[in-house]
Scaffold this active site. Sequence first.
Site, PDB file in Angstrom:
ATOM      1  N   LYS A  18      16.838  -4.226  22.179  1.00 41.47           N
ATOM      2  CA  LYS A  18      16.654  -3.035  23.028  1.00 41.47           C
ATOM      3  C   LYS A  18      15.441  -3.214  23.939  1.00 41.47           C
ATOM      4  O   LYS A  18      15.497  -2.991  25.150  1.00 41.47           O
ATOM      5  CB  LYS A  18      16.494  -1.819  22.106  1.00 41.47           C
ATOM      6  CG  LYS A  18      16.105  -0.505  22.751  1.00 41.47           C
ATOM      7  CD  LYS A  18      14.722   0.031  22.398  1.00 41.47           C
ATOM      8  CE  LYS A  18      14.247   0.003  20.990  1.00 41.47           C
ATOM      9  NZ  LYS A  18      12.858   0.348  20.791  1.00 41.47           N
TER      10      LYS A  18
ATOM     11  N   LYS B 145       3.735  -1.576  26.916  1.00 43.33           N
ATOM     12  CA  LYS B 145       4.483  -2.051  25.739  1.00 43.33           C
ATOM     13  C   LYS B 145       5.496  -3.130  26.146  1.00 43.33           C
ATOM     14  O   LYS B 145       5.728  -4.098  25.407  1.00 43.33           O
ATOM     15  CB  LYS B 145       5.172  -0.858  25.064  1.00 43.33           C
ATOM     16  CG  LYS B 145       6.095  -1.208  23.917  1.00 43.33           C
ATOM     17  CD  LYS B 145       5.384  -1.751  22.678  1.00 43.33           C
ATOM     18  CE  LYS B 145       6.402  -2.132  21.618  1.00 43.33           C
ATOM     19  NZ  LYS B 145       5.786  -2.667  20.405  1.00 43.33           N
TER      20      LYS B 145
ATOM     21  N   THR C 182       9.323   2.933  21.222  1.00 45.73           N
ATOM     22  CA  THR C 182       9.413   2.047  22.386  1.00 45.73           C
ATOM     23  C   THR C 182      10.642   2.461  23.180  1.00 45.73           C
ATOM     24  O   THR C 182      11.772   2.344  22.695  1.00 45.73           O
ATOM     25  CB  THR C 182       9.530   0.569  21.972  1.00 45.73           C
ATOM     26  OG1 THR C 182       8.446   0.261  21.097  1.00 45.73           O
ATOM     27  CG2 THR C 182       9.476  -0.335  23.184  1.00 45.73           C
TER      28      THR C 182
END
Length: 294
Positions: free
Chosen positions: A242, A174, A99
Amino acid sequence: MSMHPAVAFIGTGVMGGAMAGHLLRAGHPLVVHTRTRGKAGPLLEAGAVWADSPGYAVRDADVVVTMVGYPADVEQVYLGAGGIIEQAKPGTLLIDMTTSTPSLASRIAEVAEARGLQALDAPVSGGDVGARNATLTIMAGGSRGAFDSALPLFKVMGTTFTHMGASGSGQHAKMANQIGIAGTMLGLIEALQYAKAARLELARTHEALSGGGANSWSWGAYGPRILSGDFAPGFYVKHFVKDLRIALDEAGAMGLALPGLELAESLYERLLEEEGAELGTQALWLLYERGGQG
Ligand code: NAP
């Protein structure tokens, strides 16, 4: 490409270790590299070959799969001196399943194309359980041709695969997924906190609501871990923070206000600072347990 193209797999942590194992068992010759060699131990015992760097790992590969931690790791393994782009042979298919940011995915695709390589950003959803059971959802950005070439490998690691569009669009999908999960994690924690305050029996509440409208992927995957006091990753708090930061940056760049995402990000920031980055995301429970959410 042959039936079982040779795969170089970089990053064999919680997710990558399981995903690479599926590729090996499916018959792909497998070379692995990861920062901490011990984490490749089970794969090496099962027949994978060790390489001392990402560049060495990819030299004879038909397909490169990366599953590292952060955008900075992705940048280093692909674009760093002696890295994947420099060392892969022309025609190699590069699949980053980390990701990471949409902009980095686009940059890698551009540089790769200029060197005669194909690149996909193909992040996943489904958690550690999805990686272990080969039931991941994979959302990919890049050319249709690259997606079609990657499909046989995706089918070894997952069950749902979507070509989202051009490079970077896998990462955007995502981010949409992570925004959804931010909401369901808060829903899970706050529903159980409320039940506890109301002196309901928690396991019974979880079971009862599993058949109702509050059920979600997070509810099913992380509720039982909270009830049994298991706060290990799963999905690291540090990685979720993150992701939430990337999602906030991207939303900001598009002029989109997402107050729910902002709230989730601030709570997870607090959890990271006060309880620890190495816990699993279900540990948000601990922050609420000591009243740290107020
Ligand atoms: P992880 O256990 O930390 O795995 C990442 C692995 O990559 C680690 O073993 C790490 O080495 C290695 N690595 C990092 N930088 C490297 C580099 N420059 N060169 C070589 N190896 C490097 O994390 P994970 O849970 O598997 O997650 C991996 C990615 O998938 C993250 O981007 C995460 O956000 C995403 N993701 C995770 C989940 C989940 O539920 N776990 C679900 C979907 C997506 P070290 O062992 O030395 O740190």
